[in-house]
Motif scaffolding. Structure first.
Motif, PDB file in Angstrom:
ATOM      1  N   ALA A 181       1.315   4.036  -2.900  1.00 39.60           N
ATOM      2  CA  ALA A 181       1.020   5.438  -2.592  1.00 39.60           C
ATOM      3  C   ALA A 181       2.134   6.341  -3.116  1.00 39.60           C
ATOM      4  O   ALA A 181       1.870   7.405  -3.693  1.00 39.60           O
ATOM      5  CB  ALA A 181       0.830   5.626  -1.084  1.00 39.60           C
ATOM      6  N   LEU A 224      -3.258   4.564  -6.977  1.00 43.72           N
ATOM      7  CA  LEU A 224      -4.058   4.952  -5.806  1.00 43.72           C
ATOM      8  C   LEU A 224      -5.005   3.822  -5.397  1.00 43.72           C
ATOM      9  O   LEU A 224      -5.194   3.570  -4.201  1.00 43.72           O
ATOM     10  CB  LEU A 224      -4.865   6.218  -6.103  1.00 43.72           C
ATOM     11  N   ALA A 225      -5.605   3.142  -6.371  1.00 42.36           N
ATOM     12  CA  ALA A 225      -6.492   2.021  -6.060  1.00 42.36           C
ATOM     13  C   ALA A 225      -5.714   0.900  -5.371  1.00 42.36           C
ATOM     14  O   ALA A 225      -6.201   0.299  -4.404  1.00 42.36           O
ATOM     15  CB  ALA A 225      -7.161   1.509  -7.330  1.00 42.36           C
ATOM     16  N   LEU A 256     -10.707  -5.353  -6.851  1.00 43.35           N
ATOM     17  CA  LEU A 256     -11.603  -4.497  -6.060  1.00 43.35           C
ATOM     18  C   LEU A 256     -12.880  -5.252  -5.684  1.00 43.35           C
ATOM     19  O   LEU A 256     -13.392  -5.086  -4.575  1.00 43.35           O
ATOM     20  CB  LEU A 256     -11.950  -3.232  -6.843  1.00 43.35           C
ATOM     21  N   ALA A 289      -6.461  -0.105   3.283  1.00 47.83           N
ATOM     22  CA  ALA A 289      -7.830  -0.009   3.804  1.00 47.83           C
ATOM     23  C   ALA A 289      -7.994  -0.893   5.038  1.00 47.83           C
ATOM     24  O   ALA A 289      -7.596  -2.055   5.023  1.00 47.83           O
ATOM     25  CB  ALA A 289      -8.829  -0.419   2.732  1.00 47.83           C
ATOM     26  N   GLY A 341     -12.182  -1.362   3.474  1.00 49.32           N
ATOM     27  CA  GLY A 341     -12.375  -0.103   2.774  1.00 49.32           C
ATOM     28  C   GLY A 341     -13.752   0.504   2.967  1.00 49.32           C
ATOM     29  O   GLY A 341     -14.607  -0.032   3.662  1.00 49.32           O
ATOM     30  N   GLY A 351       0.819  -1.212   0.000  1.00 47.50           N
ATOM     31  CA  GLY A 351       0.000   0.000   0.000  1.00 47.50           C
ATOM     32  C   GLY A 351       0.848   1.254   0.000  1.00 47.50           C
ATOM     33  O   GLY A 351       0.593   2.192  -0.763  1.00 47.50           O
ATOM     34  N   VAL A 385     -15.914   4.574  -1.795  1.00 48.04           N
ATOM     35  CA  VAL A 385     -14.645   4.620  -2.540  1.00 48.04           C
ATOM     36  C   VAL A 385     -14.492   3.366  -3.387  1.00 48.04           C
ATOM     37  O   VAL A 385     -14.130   3.432  -4.567  1.00 48.04           O
ATOM     38  CB  VAL A 385     -13.449   4.794  -1.577  1.00 48.04           C
ATOM     39  N   THR A 386     -14.775   2.217  -2.787  1.00 48.62           N
ATOM     40  CA  THR A 386     -14.679   0.957  -3.531  1.00 48.62           C
ATOM     41  C   THR A 386     -15.634   0.970  -4.719  1.00 48.62           C
ATOM     42  O   THR A 386     -15.259   0.574  -5.830  1.00 48.62           O
ATOM     43  CB  THR A 386     -14.980  -0.238  -2.603  1.00 48.62           C
ATOM     44  N   TYR A 427      -5.019   2.014  -1.886  1.00 43.56           N
ATOM     45  CA  TYR A 427      -6.262   1.921  -1.127  1.00 43.56           C
ATOM     46  C   TYR A 427      -6.510   0.477  -0.686  1.00 43.56           C
ATOM     47  O   TYR A 427      -6.859   0.217   0.468  1.00 43.56           O
ATOM     48  CB  TYR A 427      -7.408   2.445  -1.990  1.00 43.56           C
ATOM     49  N   MET A 428      -6.329  -0.470  -1.612  1.00 45.23           N
ATOM     50  CA  MET A 428      -6.552  -1.870  -1.261  1.00 45.23           C
ATOM     51  C   MET A 428      -5.555  -2.355  -0.217  1.00 45.23           C
ATOM     52  O   MET A 428      -5.889  -3.174   0.632  1.00 45.23           O
ATOM     53  CB  MET A 428      -6.482  -2.751  -2.515  1.00 45.23           C
ATOM     54  N   LEU A 462     -14.281   3.237  -7.497  1.00 47.19           N
ATOM     55  CA  LEU A 462     -13.173   2.583  -8.201  1.00 47.19           C
ATOM     56  C   LEU A 462     -13.684   1.439  -9.078  1.00 47.19           C
ATOM     57  O   LEU A 462     -13.184   1.236 -10.193  1.00 47.19           O
ATOM     58  CB  LEU A 462     -12.126   2.087  -7.209  1.00 47.19           C
TER      59      LEU A 462
END
Length: 165
Positions: free
Chosen positions: A62, A90-91, A162, A98, A107, A58, A111-112, A94-95, A115
């Motif tokens: 980032a 970014l996804a 996702l 989260a 998460g 993550g 947001v999920t 996030y995964m 995406l």
């Protein structure tokens, strides 16, 4: 990932093949090298995230997202391509970052969902461009067709990751 084991291994194979394709583009023109390096990093990271999820991935994504989004601001930059890869990074961040929620999900649903809409739409858009290529989908696999197939596969892969989050 929380999905079936076979889906995880298929995603690893897809991501590894995509990373290989990105690495093969490193010998091309400057724009191809930059795109190939980014695509290779995304493929390796996706495979690594599926095999060994964790916070480290993550944070790495980032940093990659920050670099890509800042690079998109440069004058004369291929903004759309860098922004897309920035959203992908970014996804992935996030995964990886989260926090776990109810019933094993992670998460924020909003947001999920956003995406999922982005990558689902992207996969449909690139897939439709692949099918409407001159000569049809079974035409000789030129560089443009392979790039479109790669982008479609990565969009589907991100959507699947996702979805099983």
């Amino acid at each position: 990932m929380h999905g079936p084991v076979v889906v995880s291994w298929l995603l690893v194979a897809l991501a590894a093949a995509s990373a290989g394709y990105g690495l093969s583009r490193l010998r091309g023109a400057r724009a191809g090298r930059e795109s190939g390096a980014t695509e290779a990093l995304m493929g390796i990271g996706m495979a690594g995230t599926v095999l060994r999820p964790g916070v480290v991935w993550g944070w790495l994504f980032a940093l990659l997202a920050l670099a890509l989004l800042l690079a998109a601001l440069a004058p004369g930059a291929p903004r759309a391509h860098r922004l897309h890869h920035g959203v992908g990074a970014l996804a992935m961040a996030y995964m990886g970052l989260a926090p776990a929620g109810h019933h094993g999900t992670a998460g924020l649903p909003t947001v999920t969902g956003a995406l999922l809409l982005y990558f689902g739409g992207y996969a449909l858009w690139t897939g439709s461009r692949l099918l409407s290529a001159p000569g049809g989908p079974l035409a000789a696999a030129g560089a443009v067709s392979v790039s479109r197939a790669y982008r479609t596969a990565m969009g589907v892969g991100m959507f699947a990751m996702l979805l099983t989050m």
